[in-house]
Write an enzyme that holds these catalytic residues in place. Structure first.
Site, PDB file in Angstrom:
ATOM      1  N   GLY A  60       0.830  -1.231  -0.086  1.00 26.47           N
ATOM      2  CA  GLY A  60       0.023   0.052   0.099  1.00 26.47           C
ATOM      3  C   GLY A  60       0.993   1.234  -0.017  1.00 26.47           C
ATOM      4  O   GLY A  60       2.061   1.134   0.357  1.00 26.47           O
ATOM      5  N   GLN A  65       3.338   9.921   1.137  1.00 26.30           N
ATOM      6  CA  GLN A  65       4.661   9.081   0.663  1.00 26.30           C
ATOM      7  C   GLN A  65       5.019   9.323  -0.563  1.00 26.30           C
ATOM      8  O   GLN A  65       6.232   8.980  -1.012  1.00 26.30           O
ATOM      9  CB  GLN A  65       4.388   7.470   0.867  1.00 26.30           C
ATOM     10  CG  GLN A  65       4.432   7.261   2.310  1.00 26.30           C
ATOM     11  CD  GLN A  65       4.117   5.483   2.452  1.00 26.30           C
ATOM     12  OE1 GLN A  65       3.182   5.246   2.232  1.00 26.30           O
ATOM     13  NE2 GLN A  65       5.165   4.775   2.652  1.00 26.30           N
ATOM     14  N   CYS A 111       7.977  -0.548   5.803  1.00 29.15           N
ATOM     15  CA  CYS A 111       7.448   0.672   5.129  1.00 29.15           C
ATOM     16  C   CYS A 111       8.341   0.839   4.026  1.00 29.15           C
ATOM     17  O   CYS A 111       9.526   0.910   4.075  1.00 29.15           O
ATOM     18  CB  CYS A 111       7.230   1.622   6.123  1.00 29.15           C
ATOM     19  SG  CYS A 111       6.634   3.350   5.573  1.00 29.15           S
ATOM     20  N   LEU A 112       7.654   1.456   2.736  1.00 31.01           N
ATOM     21  CA  LEU A 112       8.292   1.898   1.882  1.00 31.01           C
ATOM     22  C   LEU A 112       8.928   3.091   2.280  1.00 31.01           C
ATOM     23  O   LEU A 112      10.329   3.432   1.331  1.00 31.01           O
ATOM     24  CB  LEU A 112       7.388   2.091   0.537  1.00 31.01           C
ATOM     25  CG  LEU A 112       6.498   1.031  -0.142  1.00 31.01           C
ATOM     26  CD1 LEU A 112       5.743   1.446  -1.342  1.00 31.01           C
ATOM     27  CD2 LEU A 112       7.248   0.039  -0.340  1.00 31.01           C
ATOM     28  N   HIS A 153      -1.943   0.400   8.866  1.00 33.93           N
ATOM     29  CA  HIS A 153      -0.487   0.959   8.483  1.00 33.93           C
ATOM     30  C   HIS A 153      -0.679   2.230   7.862  1.00 33.93           C
ATOM     31  O   HIS A 153      -0.231   3.508   7.819  1.00 33.93           O
ATOM     32  CB  HIS A 153       0.228  -0.079   7.720  1.00 33.93           C
ATOM     33  CG  HIS A 153       1.657   0.346   7.337  1.00 33.93           C
ATOM     34  ND1 HIS A 153       2.674   0.157   7.987  1.00 33.93           N
ATOM     35  CD2 HIS A 153       2.179   1.332   6.329  1.00 33.93           C
ATOM     36  CE1 HIS A 153       3.510   0.652   7.366  1.00 33.93           C
ATOM     37  NE2 HIS A 153       3.377   1.348   6.389  1.00 33.93           N
ATOM     38  N   GLU A 154      -1.528   2.138   6.287  1.00 34.70           N
ATOM     39  CA  GLU A 154      -1.719   3.251   5.689  1.00 34.70           C
ATOM     40  C   GLU A 154      -2.662   4.615   6.176  1.00 34.70           C
ATOM     41  O   GLU A 154      -2.300   5.570   6.278  1.00 34.70           O
ATOM     42  CB  GLU A 154      -2.394   2.976   4.545  1.00 34.70           C
ATOM     43  CG  GLU A 154      -1.596   1.834   3.442  1.00 34.70           C
ATOM     44  CD  GLU A 154      -0.166   2.112   3.294  1.00 34.70           C
ATOM     45  OE1 GLU A 154       0.069   3.351   3.317  1.00 34.70           O
ATOM     46  OE2 GLU A 154       0.576   1.529   3.272  1.00 34.70           O
ATOM     47  N   HIS A 157      -0.350   6.510   8.316  1.00 36.65           N
ATOM     48  CA  HIS A 157       0.412   7.399   7.753  1.00 36.65           C
ATOM     49  C   HIS A 157      -0.381   8.890   7.505  1.00 36.65           C
ATOM     50  O   HIS A 157       0.307   9.998   7.674  1.00 36.65           O
ATOM     51  CB  HIS A 157       0.794   6.883   6.160  1.00 36.65           C
ATOM     52  CG  HIS A 157       2.183   6.128   6.050  1.00 36.65           C
ATOM     53  ND1 HIS A 157       3.146   6.656   6.010  1.00 36.65           N
ATOM     54  CD2 HIS A 157       2.005   4.798   5.585  1.00 36.65           C
ATOM     55  CE1 HIS A 157       3.962   5.861   6.089  1.00 36.65           C
ATOM     56  NE2 HIS A 157       3.426   4.669   5.780  1.00 36.65           N
TER      57      HIS A 157
END
Length: 199
Positions: A60, A65, A111-112, A153-154, A157
């Site tokens: 995701g 991000q 995480c990206l 998680h998203e 963010h």
């Protein structure tokens, strides 16, 4: 992430992924205003997010991000039962799960925006988010297992919170050290994927 290239990812442009330490990741994102729903601009942003998530091999991706201050995230993920989930949501609100019925599962999470490390983190194994799609239609998205983890998680963010913030001091320090060691290799793999025809 699903291996088959989705139409959204094929249409979109790959953008730079922000990294831990950048200010936009530390603040609550602005809601998508009513006037933006149904616009070509918002549709392009969603496509770009899918394209960026695809080349980064992500589950995701949240708008901050890619340095966009909006409450919006996308997902392309295979759950614990082999079912692929693909979608996006704007202005998401995560339902509060009653403590009595909540089951926490500890699994590795990455995480990206923290390229490289994965750390064990407990999250609820069921999640529901409510929001709107890019055209303004109301959405209710329910996930279990790994998909539930992704939704939580998203949403984090968009509130300016990274998974690192949920770790203890030692684990957080270890993750940042590992990121220093692994980052260049991760970014090189992303660049190689982005350079392939059809992403």
């Amino acid at each position: 992430m699903g291996e088959e290239l989705r139409p959204e990812a094929g249409r979109g442009a790959v953008r730079r992924i922000t990294e831990v330490g950048e200010e936009i990741l530390r603040r609550r994102c602005a809601p998508v205003p009513d006037a933006r729903f149904g616009t070509a601009e918002l549709a392009r942003l969603v496509d770009d997010m899918f394209a960026t998530n695809h080349v980064a091999h992500g589950a995701g991706l949240a708008a901050n991000q890619i340095d966009v201050d909006l409450q919006l995230f996308v997902w392309d993920i295979e759950d614990d039962w082999g079912v692929r989930h693909v979608g996006h949501i704007a202005n998401p609100v995560l339902d509060e799960e009653p403590l009595a019925g909540r089951r926490l599962v500890e699994e590795l999470e990455g995480c990206l925006s923290v390229p490289g490390p994965y750390k064990a983190l407990a999250r609820a194994d069921h999640a529901v988010v409510r929001g709107r799609d890019k055209d303004g239609r109301e959405l209710v998205v329910e996930g279990r297992g790994y998909f539930a983890r992704c939704l939580q998680h998203e949403t984090d963010h968009l509130h300016g919170r990274l998974y690192l913030d949920r770790l203890g001091k030692r684990e957080r320090r270890d993750a940042l050290r590992e990121m220093t060691e692994l980052r260049d290799g991760v970014l090189a793999r992303r660049a190689a994927t982005a350079a392939r025809p059809g992403k």
